[in-house]
Motif scaffolding. Structure first.
Motif, PDB file in Angstrom:
ATOM      1  N   HIS A  35       0.943  -1.357   0.091  1.00 44.27           N
ATOM      2  CA  HIS A  35       0.047   0.129   0.371  1.00 44.27           C
ATOM      3  C   HIS A  35       0.392   1.289   0.116  1.00 44.27           C
ATOM      4  O   HIS A  35       0.248   2.095   0.096  1.00 44.27           O
ATOM      5  CB  HIS A  35      -0.321  -0.240   0.601  1.00 44.27           C
ATOM      6  CG  HIS A  35      -1.691  -1.084   1.246  1.00 44.27           C
ATOM      7  ND1 HIS A  35      -2.821  -1.151   0.339  1.00 44.27           N
ATOM      8  CD2 HIS A  35      -1.493  -2.258   2.489  1.00 44.27           C
ATOM      9  CE1 HIS A  35      -3.399  -2.147   0.823  1.00 44.27           C
ATOM     10  NE2 HIS A  35      -3.008  -2.804   1.904  1.00 44.27           N
ATOM     11  N   SER A  36       2.300   1.457  -0.254  1.00 42.06           N
ATOM     12  CA  SER A  36       2.829   1.897   0.182  1.00 42.06           C
ATOM     13  C   SER A  36       3.377   3.038  -1.582  1.00 42.06           C
ATOM     14  O   SER A  36       3.203   2.378  -2.488  1.00 42.06           O
ATOM     15  CB  SER A  36       3.796   1.990   1.577  1.00 42.06           C
ATOM     16  OG  SER A  36       4.953   1.161   0.897  1.00 42.06           O
ATOM     17  N   LYS A  61       1.009   5.171   2.936  1.00 42.04           N
ATOM     18  CA  LYS A  61       0.671   4.927   2.600  1.00 42.04           C
ATOM     19  C   LYS A  61      -0.033   5.488   1.733  1.00 42.04           C
ATOM     20  O   LYS A  61      -0.830   6.836   1.543  1.00 42.04           O
ATOM     21  CB  LYS A  61      -0.187   4.619   3.618  1.00 42.04           C
ATOM     22  CG  LYS A  61      -0.166   3.190   4.642  1.00 42.04           C
ATOM     23  CD  LYS A  61      -1.548   3.340   5.039  1.00 42.04           C
ATOM     24  CE  LYS A  61      -2.253   2.729   5.180  1.00 42.04           C
ATOM     25  NZ  LYS A  61      -2.955   1.799   6.004  1.00 42.04           N
ATOM     26  N   ARG A  62      -0.034   4.180  -0.048  1.00 47.26           N
ATOM     27  CA  ARG A  62      -0.566   5.022  -0.729  1.00 47.26           C
ATOM     28  C   ARG A  62      -2.495   5.924  -0.526  1.00 47.26           C
ATOM     29  O   ARG A  62      -3.208   4.575   0.188  1.00 47.26           O
ATOM     30  CB  ARG A  62      -1.103   4.047  -2.086  1.00 47.26           C
ATOM     31  CG  ARG A  62      -1.146   4.758  -3.483  1.00 47.26           C
ATOM     32  CD  ARG A  62      -1.903   2.576  -4.369  1.00 47.26           C
ATOM     33  NE  ARG A  62      -0.286   3.083  -4.456  1.00 47.26           N
ATOM     34  CZ  ARG A  62       0.667   2.499  -4.948  1.00 47.26           C
ATOM     35  NH1 ARG A  62       0.141   3.507  -6.248  1.00 47.26           N
ATOM     36  NH2 ARG A  62       1.602   2.387  -5.753  1.00 47.26           N
ATOM     37  N   ASN A  63      -3.283   6.470  -1.178  1.00 42.53           N
ATOM     38  CA  ASN A  63      -4.848   7.397  -1.501  1.00 42.53           C
ATOM     39  C   ASN A  63      -4.898   7.185   0.235  1.00 42.53           C
ATOM     40  O   ASN A  63      -6.334   6.267   1.277  1.00 42.53           O
ATOM     41  CB  ASN A  63      -5.718   6.289  -1.525  1.00 42.53           C
ATOM     42  CG  ASN A  63      -5.384   6.502  -2.577  1.00 42.53           C
ATOM     43  OD1 ASN A  63      -5.494   5.468  -3.665  1.00 42.53           O
ATOM     44  ND2 ASN A  63      -5.574   7.780  -3.586  1.00 42.53           N
ATOM     45  N   THR A  66      -1.261  11.463   5.177  1.00 45.79           N
ATOM     46  CA  THR A  66      -0.456  11.251   6.193  1.00 45.79           C
ATOM     47  C   THR A  66       0.190  13.012   6.652  1.00 45.79           C
ATOM     48  O   THR A  66       0.515  13.591   6.280  1.00 45.79           O
ATOM     49  CB  THR A  66       1.273  10.867   5.428  1.00 45.79           C
ATOM     50  OG1 THR A  66       0.811   9.966   5.341  1.00 45.79           O
ATOM     51  CG2 THR A  66       2.141  11.011   6.763  1.00 45.79           C
ATOM     52  N   GLU A 198       0.247  12.211  -8.515  1.00 47.68           N
ATOM     53  CA  GLU A 198      -0.211  11.194  -7.437  1.00 47.68           C
ATOM     54  C   GLU A 198      -0.335  11.447  -6.040  1.00 47.68           C
ATOM     55  O   GLU A 198      -0.988  11.125  -5.633  1.00 47.68           O
ATOM     56  CB  GLU A 198       0.559  10.211  -7.759  1.00 47.68           C
ATOM     57  CG  GLU A 198       0.476   9.356  -9.574  1.00 47.68           C
ATOM     58  CD  GLU A 198       1.603   8.480  -9.946  1.00 47.68           C
ATOM     59  OE1 GLU A 198       1.572   7.402  -9.465  1.00 47.68           O
ATOM     60  OE2 GLU A 198       2.092   8.736 -10.813  1.00 47.68           O
ATOM     61  N   VAL A 199       0.804  12.107  -5.763  1.00 46.27           N
ATOM     62  CA  VAL A 199       0.842  12.776  -4.358  1.00 46.27           C
ATOM     63  C   VAL A 199       0.606  13.933  -4.575  1.00 46.27           C
ATOM     64  O   VAL A 199       1.558  14.894  -5.004  1.00 46.27           O
ATOM     65  CB  VAL A 199       2.668  12.672  -3.656  1.00 46.27           C
ATOM     66  CG1 VAL A 199       3.350  12.414  -2.486  1.00 46.27           C
ATOM     67  CG2 VAL A 199       2.863  10.366  -4.221  1.00 46.27           C
ATOM     68  N   LYS A 225      -8.052  12.354  -1.051  1.00 46.44           N
ATOM     69  CA  LYS A 225      -7.182  11.186  -0.852  1.00 46.44           C
ATOM     70  C   LYS A 225      -7.751   9.926  -1.851  1.00 46.44           C
ATOM     71  O   LYS A 225      -7.220   9.349  -2.089  1.00 46.44           O
ATOM     72  CB  LYS A 225      -7.783  11.364   0.382  1.00 46.44           C
ATOM     73  CG  LYS A 225      -8.463   9.888   1.009  1.00 46.44           C
ATOM     74  CD  LYS A 225      -7.709   9.963   2.217  1.00 46.44           C
ATOM     75  CE  LYS A 225      -9.147   9.367   3.385  1.00 46.44           C
ATOM     76  NZ  LYS A 225      -8.586   9.245   4.843  1.00 46.44           N
ATOM     77  N   THR A 229      -2.149  10.413  -2.886  1.00 45.36           N
ATOM     78  CA  THR A 229      -2.131  10.667  -1.775  1.00 45.36           C
ATOM     79  C   THR A 229      -1.812  12.095  -1.261  1.00 45.36           C
ATOM     80  O   THR A 229      -0.582  12.770  -2.189  1.00 45.36           O
ATOM     81  CB  THR A 229      -0.619   9.444  -1.959  1.00 45.36           C
ATOM     82  OG1 THR A 229      -1.269   7.859  -2.554  1.00 45.36           O
ATOM     83  CG2 THR A 229       0.054   9.239  -0.324  1.00 45.36           C
TER      84      THR A 229
END
Ligand SMILES: Nc1ncnc2c1ncn2[C@@H]1O[C@H](COP(=O)(O)OP(=O)(O)OP(=O)(O)O)[C@@H](O)[C@H]1O
Ligand SMILES: [Mg+2]
Length: 290
Positions: A35-36, A61-63, A66, A198-199, A225, A229
């Motif tokens: 998931h990361s 972690k994706r989606n 943090t 993506e982030v 989210k 991410t």
């Protein structure tokens, strides 16, 4: 251990190849689980001879959202900015360790930092729209990337995505600087998501905003989210509790005259707030809430 020494990027750096995504979304290497999306492993990070951060390892972690929390000067912004190579712009910046995005070392000499920032966008503390129209603010990155699709659709999509469309659809050609602070921050979010990174890195995105505008950005983060991410820094512990899935507590022990920050504890937000394992975390959280 790799040492990355970052003077301003030489023009000879080759464009990045697209980052390969392992079929199961897992890291090709490193400790990240399936998931990361980003893996941070900073053994030591320096500005010139000053060691600003040490021993900070975490898998993002994706989606998920943090949050980095911790006292002023513990290195939250420094760690955040190293994730999309923004610190490259600081003379003397270097670190031992690595940062992987989708299993690839983003500091590899073959990687173009501008390409990294296309995948990993950033929203700053002070809303910073460019001195141009709302429309051109949103299209700025698309034009830079030579986007060939329907640009008007893209503008609407990004402004809807940042929950700003209804407030600005009648005045797209007015200056972005004429908006309120909260609207300006949502415009900056629209600008950042228009190119579909993506982030999204957000360094205290609400600290210049009033409580109503803050709640709006928080709601937006929870919506975003699903598609992105998010890694954010906040001084507002209530905010971390409200929005973050994962929380990292950084601390800087100044009692011996040292000023090197480090990651004390990282895990699901609920655990960090309700059952912290480390004394420093406990003290910080209790202090903030008492
Ligand atoms: N560009 C820079 N050049 C030299 N030192 C820097 C630079 N940026 C940050 N530092 C130093 O690195 C340390 C960490 O700073 P950083 O801004 O990452 O802390 P922070 O946790 O984000 O603090 P704050 O909560 O006040 O924003 C501090 O000691 C700071 O003075
Ligand atoms: Mg900061």
């Amino acid at each position: 251990m790799d040492t990355h020494d970052h003077a301003p990027t030489p023009a000879t750096i080759k464009p990045a190849a697209p980052a390969p995504v392992p079929a199961n979304g897992a890291h090709a290497n490193g400790n990240g689980n399936g998931h990361s999306i980003v893996e941070v492993k900073l053994k030591a990070l320096y500005y010139g001879s000053f060691k600003a951060v040490r021993d900070t390892d975490l898998a993002i972690k994706r989606n998920a959202i943090t949050a980095f929390i911790g006292p002023s000067g513990c290195g939250k912004s420094t760690v955040l900015r190293s994730i999309n190579r923004m610190n490259d712009l600081v003379r003397g910046f270097r670190f031992d360790g690595h940062i992987h995005f989708r299993g690839r070392d983003i500091y590899d000499t073959k990687i173009d930092p501008v390409a990294v920032r296309r995948h990993i966008g950033m929203v700053f503390q002070q809303p910073n729209p460019f001195a141009m129209s709302i429309y051109r603010n949103v299209t700025f990155g698309l034009r830079l990337n030579g986007y060939k699709g329907n640009i008007q659709d893209k503008v609407e999509q990004a402004l809807r995505g940042s929950a700003l469309w209804d407030e600005v659809k009648e005045k797209l050609h007015q200056s972005g600087l004429a908006l309120s602070g909260g609207q300006q921050q949502r415009l900056c979010i629209a600008r950042a998501i228009a190119t579909e990174p993506e982030v999204l890195l957000m360094d205290e995105p609400c600290s210049a905003l009033d409580p109503v505008a803050t709640r709006k950005i928080e709601e937006l983060m929870l919506e975003l989210k699903k598609r992105f991410t998010i890694i954010t820094v906040t001084h507002n512990l209530q905010q971390a509790k409200r929005v973050a899935d994962m929380t990292g507590f950084l601390y800087v022990d100044t009692t011996q005259g040292a000023r090197t920050g480090y990651l004390v504890e990282y895990g699901p937000t609920e655990g960090i707030f309700n059952d912290p394992k480390e004394k420093h975390t406990k003290d910080y959280i209790q202090g903030a809430f008492s």
